[in-house]
Enzyme design. Structure first.
Site, PDB file in Angstrom:
ATOM      1  N   ASP A   7       0.857  -1.174   0.000  1.00  0.00           N
ATOM      2  CA  ASP A   7       0.000   0.000   0.000  1.00  0.00           C
ATOM      3  C   ASP A   7       0.904   1.238   0.000  1.00  0.00           C
ATOM      4  O   ASP A   7       2.133   1.126  -0.193  1.00  0.00           O
ATOM      5  CB  ASP A   7      -1.007  -0.033   1.173  1.00  0.00           C
ATOM      6  CG  ASP A   7      -0.351   0.162   2.538  1.00  0.00           C
ATOM      7  OD1 ASP A   7       0.889   0.250   2.606  1.00  0.00           O
ATOM      8  OD2 ASP A   7      -1.089   0.226   3.537  1.00  0.00           O
ATOM      9  N   CYS A  64       3.058  -3.306   4.005  1.00  0.00           N
ATOM     10  CA  CYS A  64       2.152  -2.217   4.404  1.00  0.00           C
ATOM     11  C   CYS A  64       2.749  -1.607   5.666  1.00  0.00           C
ATOM     12  O   CYS A  64       3.944  -1.791   5.921  1.00  0.00           O
ATOM     13  CB  CYS A  64       0.708  -2.702   4.563  1.00  0.00           C
ATOM     14  SG  CYS A  64       0.393  -3.817   5.944  1.00  0.00           S
ATOM     15  N   THR A  66       2.246  -2.249   8.940  1.00  0.00           N
ATOM     16  CA  THR A  66       2.646  -3.271   9.908  1.00  0.00           C
ATOM     17  C   THR A  66       2.926  -4.627   9.262  1.00  0.00           C
ATOM     18  O   THR A  66       3.488  -5.512   9.913  1.00  0.00           O
ATOM     19  CB  THR A  66       1.509  -3.509  10.920  1.00  0.00           C
ATOM     20  OG1 THR A  66       0.340  -3.876  10.176  1.00  0.00           O
ATOM     21  CG2 THR A  66       1.238  -2.256  11.751  1.00  0.00           C
ATOM     22  N   HIS A  97       9.397 -24.991   7.726  1.00  0.00           N
ATOM     23  CA  HIS A  97       8.344 -25.783   8.379  1.00  0.00           C
ATOM     24  C   HIS A  97       6.958 -25.559   7.778  1.00  0.00           C
ATOM     25  O   HIS A  97       6.154 -26.484   7.739  1.00  0.00           O
ATOM     26  CB  HIS A  97       8.270 -25.436   9.873  1.00  0.00           C
ATOM     27  CG  HIS A  97       9.461 -25.931  10.649  1.00  0.00           C
ATOM     28  ND1 HIS A  97       9.505 -25.941  12.017  1.00  0.00           N
ATOM     29  CD2 HIS A  97      10.663 -26.422  10.230  1.00  0.00           C
ATOM     30  CE1 HIS A  97      10.675 -26.423  12.432  1.00  0.00           C
ATOM     31  NE2 HIS A  97      11.398 -26.712  11.361  1.00  0.00           N
ATOM     32  N   HIS A 132       6.505 -32.003   8.583  1.00  0.00           N
ATOM     33  CA  HIS A 132       5.836 -30.716   8.387  1.00  0.00           C
ATOM     34  C   HIS A 132       4.769 -30.793   7.298  1.00  0.00           C
ATOM     35  O   HIS A 132       3.791 -30.046   7.319  1.00  0.00           O
ATOM     36  CB  HIS A 132       6.854 -29.626   8.037  1.00  0.00           C
ATOM     37  CG  HIS A 132       7.943 -29.523   9.059  1.00  0.00           C
ATOM     38  ND1 HIS A 132       7.706 -29.156  10.357  1.00  0.00           N
ATOM     39  CD2 HIS A 132       9.271 -29.775   8.976  1.00  0.00           C
ATOM     40  CE1 HIS A 132       8.835 -29.172  11.041  1.00  0.00           C
ATOM     41  NE2 HIS A 132       9.798 -29.552  10.222  1.00  0.00           N
TER      42      HIS A 132
END
Ligand code: RB5
Length: 151
Positions: A7, A64, A66, A97, A132
């Site tokens: 963004d 973005c 965060t 993993h 995994h």
């Protein structure tokens, strides 16, 4: 091919990532945004996540403020395992993993140097499969049916 998106808050970090990818010789497509005009991150997350989900791109990187909103949006696309990271260890383990196919980072959380260190670990991390794979398959089953087979 790597899908990129951000963004307006993440665009500077995305530009630093592009420079890094150029230096290292990785090919990428930038799905926007292309300027700092305020915009809505889900629109760009969707474009990049679709490119990964339909295999036009192998992996994707999102930015973005965060890394949180854009990763939540990307994870709504079937087949996407997007991890938001602010440390290199989680980035590496998310590949080994969890077979993460998208990485999200926050320009308000990590500085450029740390972001590039996280990115390097993520790009070089190899999925280990084995035990995994059972768990990644269960994640896919939840996504497809809302249940885990046999549970
Ligand atoms: C935009 O203000 C901000 O909410 C966005 O960049 C991101 O941090 C959302 O998770």
């Amino acid at each position: 091919m790597i899908a990129l998106a951000s963004d307006h808050v993440g665009i500077e970090l995305k530009r630093s990532i592009m420079e890094y990818l150029d230096e290292k010789g990785y090919a990428y497509v930038d799905y926007g945004t292309y300027d700092t005009v305020r915009c809505n991150y889900p629109e760009y997350a969707l474009k990049a996540a679709n490119a990964v989900a339909n295999q036009e791109c192998d992996r994707g990187i999102l930015c973005c403020g965060t890394g949180v909103g854009i990763s939540i949006a990307a994870n709504k696309v079937k087949g996407i395992r997007c991890v938001v990271c602010s440390d290199p260890y989680s980035a590496l383990l998310s590949r080994q993993h969890n077979d993460s196919n998208m990485l999200a980072m926050g320009s308000r959380v990590v500085g450029k140097d740390l972001a590039l260190m996280i990115l390097e670990c993520w790009l070089n991390g190899e999925y280990e499969g084995g035990r995994h794979a059972v768990r990644v398959r269960e994640i896919s089953q939840i996504e497809t049916t809302g249940e885990i087979e046999g549970i």
